[in-house]
Scaffold this motif. Structure first.
Motif, PDB file in Angstrom:
ATOM      1  N   GLY A 108       7.883   7.380 -23.300  1.00  0.00           N
ATOM      2  CA  GLY A 108       8.248   6.480 -22.245  1.00  0.00           C
ATOM      3  C   GLY A 108       8.649   7.231 -21.094  1.00  0.00           C
ATOM      4  O   GLY A 108       8.517   8.774 -20.699  1.00  0.00           O
ATOM      5  N   SER A 109       9.259   6.672 -19.959  1.00  0.00           N
ATOM      6  CA  SER A 109       9.776   7.212 -18.899  1.00  0.00           C
ATOM      7  C   SER A 109      11.281   7.395 -18.750  1.00  0.00           C
ATOM      8  O   SER A 109      11.746   6.422 -18.850  1.00  0.00           O
ATOM      9  CB  SER A 109       9.261   6.510 -17.562  1.00  0.00           C
ATOM     10  OG  SER A 109       9.470   7.153 -16.326  1.00  0.00           O
ATOM     11  N   TYR A 110      11.794   8.584 -18.383  1.00  0.00           N
ATOM     12  CA  TYR A 110      13.290   8.986 -18.316  1.00  0.00           C
ATOM     13  C   TYR A 110      13.642   9.571 -16.910  1.00  0.00           C
ATOM     14  O   TYR A 110      12.835  10.345 -16.532  1.00  0.00           O
ATOM     15  CB  TYR A 110      13.512   9.559 -19.442  1.00  0.00           C
ATOM     16  CG  TYR A 110      13.281   9.382 -20.947  1.00  0.00           C
ATOM     17  CD1 TYR A 110      14.103   8.343 -21.530  1.00  0.00           C
ATOM     18  CD2 TYR A 110      12.164   9.794 -21.302  1.00  0.00           C
ATOM     19  CE1 TYR A 110      13.725   7.968 -22.856  1.00  0.00           C
ATOM     20  CE2 TYR A 110      11.675   9.245 -22.690  1.00  0.00           C
ATOM     21  CZ  TYR A 110      12.427   8.552 -23.516  1.00  0.00           C
ATOM     22  OH  TYR A 110      12.077   8.123 -24.614  1.00  0.00           O
ATOM     23  N   ASP A 111      14.737   8.978 -16.648  1.00  0.00           N
ATOM     24  CA  ASP A 111      15.357   9.561 -15.184  1.00  0.00           C
ATOM     25  C   ASP A 111      16.545  10.567 -15.669  1.00  0.00           C
ATOM     26  O   ASP A 111      17.245  10.556 -16.387  1.00  0.00           O
ATOM     27  CB  ASP A 111      16.114   8.628 -14.294  1.00  0.00           C
ATOM     28  CG  ASP A 111      14.887   7.739 -13.598  1.00  0.00           C
ATOM     29  OD1 ASP A 111      13.681   8.246 -13.743  1.00  0.00           O
ATOM     30  OD2 ASP A 111      15.187   6.449 -13.112  1.00  0.00           O
ATOM     31  N   LEU A 112      16.441  11.851 -15.167  1.00  0.00           N
ATOM     32  CA  LEU A 112      16.929  13.034 -15.146  1.00  0.00           C
ATOM     33  C   LEU A 112      17.859  13.166 -13.934  1.00  0.00           C
ATOM     34  O   LEU A 112      17.219  12.948 -12.723  1.00  0.00           O
ATOM     35  CB  LEU A 112      16.392  14.403 -15.430  1.00  0.00           C
ATOM     36  CG  LEU A 112      15.511  14.119 -16.701  1.00  0.00           C
ATOM     37  CD1 LEU A 112      14.899  15.370 -17.101  1.00  0.00           C
ATOM     38  CD2 LEU A 112      16.344  13.375 -18.074  1.00  0.00           C
ATOM     39  N   VAL A 113      19.296  13.517 -13.705  1.00  0.00           N
ATOM     40  CA  VAL A 113      19.719  13.682 -12.680  1.00  0.00           C
ATOM     41  C   VAL A 113      20.056  15.152 -12.102  1.00  0.00           C
ATOM     42  O   VAL A 113      20.665  15.865 -13.277  1.00  0.00           O
ATOM     43  CB  VAL A 113      21.198  12.925 -12.479  1.00  0.00           C
ATOM     44  CG1 VAL A 113      21.966  13.292 -11.447  1.00  0.00           C
ATOM     45  CG2 VAL A 113      21.120  11.678 -12.708  1.00  0.00           C
ATOM     46  N   LEU A 114      19.660  15.598 -11.121  1.00  0.00           N
ATOM     47  CA  LEU A 114      19.630  17.144 -11.048  1.00  0.00           C
ATOM     48  C   LEU A 114      20.981  17.260  -9.839  1.00  0.00           C
ATOM     49  O   LEU A 114      20.793  16.735  -8.796  1.00  0.00           O
ATOM     50  CB  LEU A 114      18.580  17.667 -10.069  1.00  0.00           C
ATOM     51  CG  LEU A 114      18.412  19.070  -9.903  1.00  0.00           C
ATOM     52  CD1 LEU A 114      18.814  20.168 -10.924  1.00  0.00           C
ATOM     53  CD2 LEU A 114      17.316  19.453  -8.954  1.00  0.00           C
ATOM     54  N   SER A 115      22.018  18.171 -10.129  1.00  0.00           N
ATOM     55  CA  SER A 115      23.070  18.217  -9.203  1.00  0.00           C
ATOM     56  C   SER A 115      23.282  19.603  -8.711  1.00  0.00           C
ATOM     57  O   SER A 115      22.990  20.490  -9.605  1.00  0.00           O
ATOM     58  CB  SER A 115      24.409  17.795  -9.839  1.00  0.00           C
ATOM     59  OG  SER A 115      24.256  16.389 -10.179  1.00  0.00           O
ATOM     60  N   LEU A 116      23.907  19.769  -7.582  1.00  0.00           N
ATOM     61  CA  LEU A 116      24.048  21.313  -7.017  1.00  0.00           C
ATOM     62  C   LEU A 116      25.116  21.323  -6.466  1.00  0.00           C
ATOM     63  O   LEU A 116      25.558  20.552  -5.580  1.00  0.00           O
ATOM     64  CB  LEU A 116      22.642  21.722  -6.155  1.00  0.00           C
ATOM     65  CG  LEU A 116      22.495  23.021  -6.217  1.00  0.00           C
ATOM     66  CD1 LEU A 116      21.988  23.638  -7.261  1.00  0.00           C
ATOM     67  CD2 LEU A 116      21.218  23.396  -5.006  1.00  0.00           C
ATOM     68  N   THR A 117      25.966  22.581  -6.457  1.00  0.00           N
ATOM     69  CA  THR A 117      27.263  22.745  -5.958  1.00  0.00           C
ATOM     70  C   THR A 117      27.444  23.897  -5.382  1.00  0.00           C
ATOM     71  O   THR A 117      27.240  24.948  -6.226  1.00  0.00           O
ATOM     72  CB  THR A 117      28.309  21.997  -6.847  1.00  0.00           C
ATOM     73  OG1 THR A 117      28.442  20.984  -7.296  1.00  0.00           O
ATOM     74  CG2 THR A 117      29.846  22.410  -6.221  1.00  0.00           C
ATOM     75  N   THR A 118      28.043  24.181  -4.205  1.00  0.00           N
ATOM     76  CA  THR A 118      28.728  25.827  -3.801  1.00  0.00           C
ATOM     77  C   THR A 118      30.063  25.519  -3.946  1.00  0.00           C
ATOM     78  O   THR A 118      30.605  24.698  -3.350  1.00  0.00           O
ATOM     79  CB  THR A 118      28.121  25.759  -2.341  1.00  0.00           C
ATOM     80  OG1 THR A 118      26.762  25.826  -2.344  1.00  0.00           O
ATOM     81  CG2 THR A 118      28.681  26.970  -1.948  1.00  0.00           C
TER      82      THR A 118
END
Length: 228
Positions: free
Chosen positions: A139-149
């Motif tokens: 299937g198709s899945y959405d991942l969430v990429l987060s970045l923080t300084t």
């Protein structure tokens, strides 16, 4: 001259008194000033990532991102052709990245050779994060990429990737998975068939028992009629 000296002395005295009444700057003001100053010290960075990744069902695939602090030399070293996409981000100090999925079918594991938080100290520095992705169903899945300084070793954010990046994971079916699914379906079907056979096998003696009871009642009823 004496009047002028007296006036100057009086002004200085009043200034000292006012400052003493105001007291030293509050801790909150110093804290806010420190954050503002640290944000001014950040410099431009470039995030290289892929917004789409594919994997066979049940098999692990590696997903990686790179964050580079830009400068005159660093800008020339960043090759946009090697990355599917790039995005600007303020860096300088401790950098953190996370990749998450809301689906229970997807497993995201940060690989042991990369740390959750890494340091960028000057232009030209590059850090990388790598995760292993595995999905149990196609299937198709959405991942969430987060970045923080972060501000030093604290959890206070000086800059956050806004909005976070959505990474689309496309999981393809395989022949082995189809065979496994078919085998599981046959096993389940066999269980249903066995249950039906057991029910049918139980039905025959039950019907015989009910028929025997009916015949016994008829015989008893016929005996009473003959007696009368």
């Amino acid at each position: 001259m004496s009047s002028l000296a007296l006036l100057v002395a009086t002004s200085l005295t009043l200034t000292v008194m006012l400052r003493s009444e105001q007291g030293p700057p509050s801790d909150q003001a110093e804290f806010q000033a420190k954050i503002v100053d640290d944000r001014r010290q950040l410099f431009d960075g470039s995030l290289s990532y892929r917004s789409r990744v594919s994997a066979p069902v049940g098999e692990s695939v590696t997903y990686s991102i790179k964050l580079t602090a830009l400068g005159e030399d660093a800008a020339r070293r960043v090759n946009p052709e090697r990355a599917a996409e790039t995005r600007a981000f303020q860096v300088g100090g401790v950098e953190g990245a996370s990749l998450t999925s809301a689906s229970g079918q997807v497993r995201v594991v940060r690989l042991a050779d990369t740390k959750t938080r890494q340091v960028i100290a000057e232009p030209g520095d590059t850090v990388e994060w790598r995760w292993g992705l595995t999905a149990s169903e196609p299937g198709s899945y959405d991942l969430v990429l987060s970045l923080t300084t972060y501000q030093g070793d604290s959890d206070r954010a000086l800059d956050t990737l806004t909005p976070p990046i959505t990474v689309r994971l496309q999981v393809e079916n395989t022949w082995s998975n189809r065979v496994d699914s078919m085998r599981n379906w046959l096993i389940a079907l066999g269980g249903v068939a066995a249950a039906l056979l057991a029910l049918y096998a139980f039905r025959a003696p039950l019907a015989e028992f009910v028929q025997a009871r009916r015949e016994a009642r008829r015989e008893r009823a016929g005996g009473r009629d003959g007696y009368l």
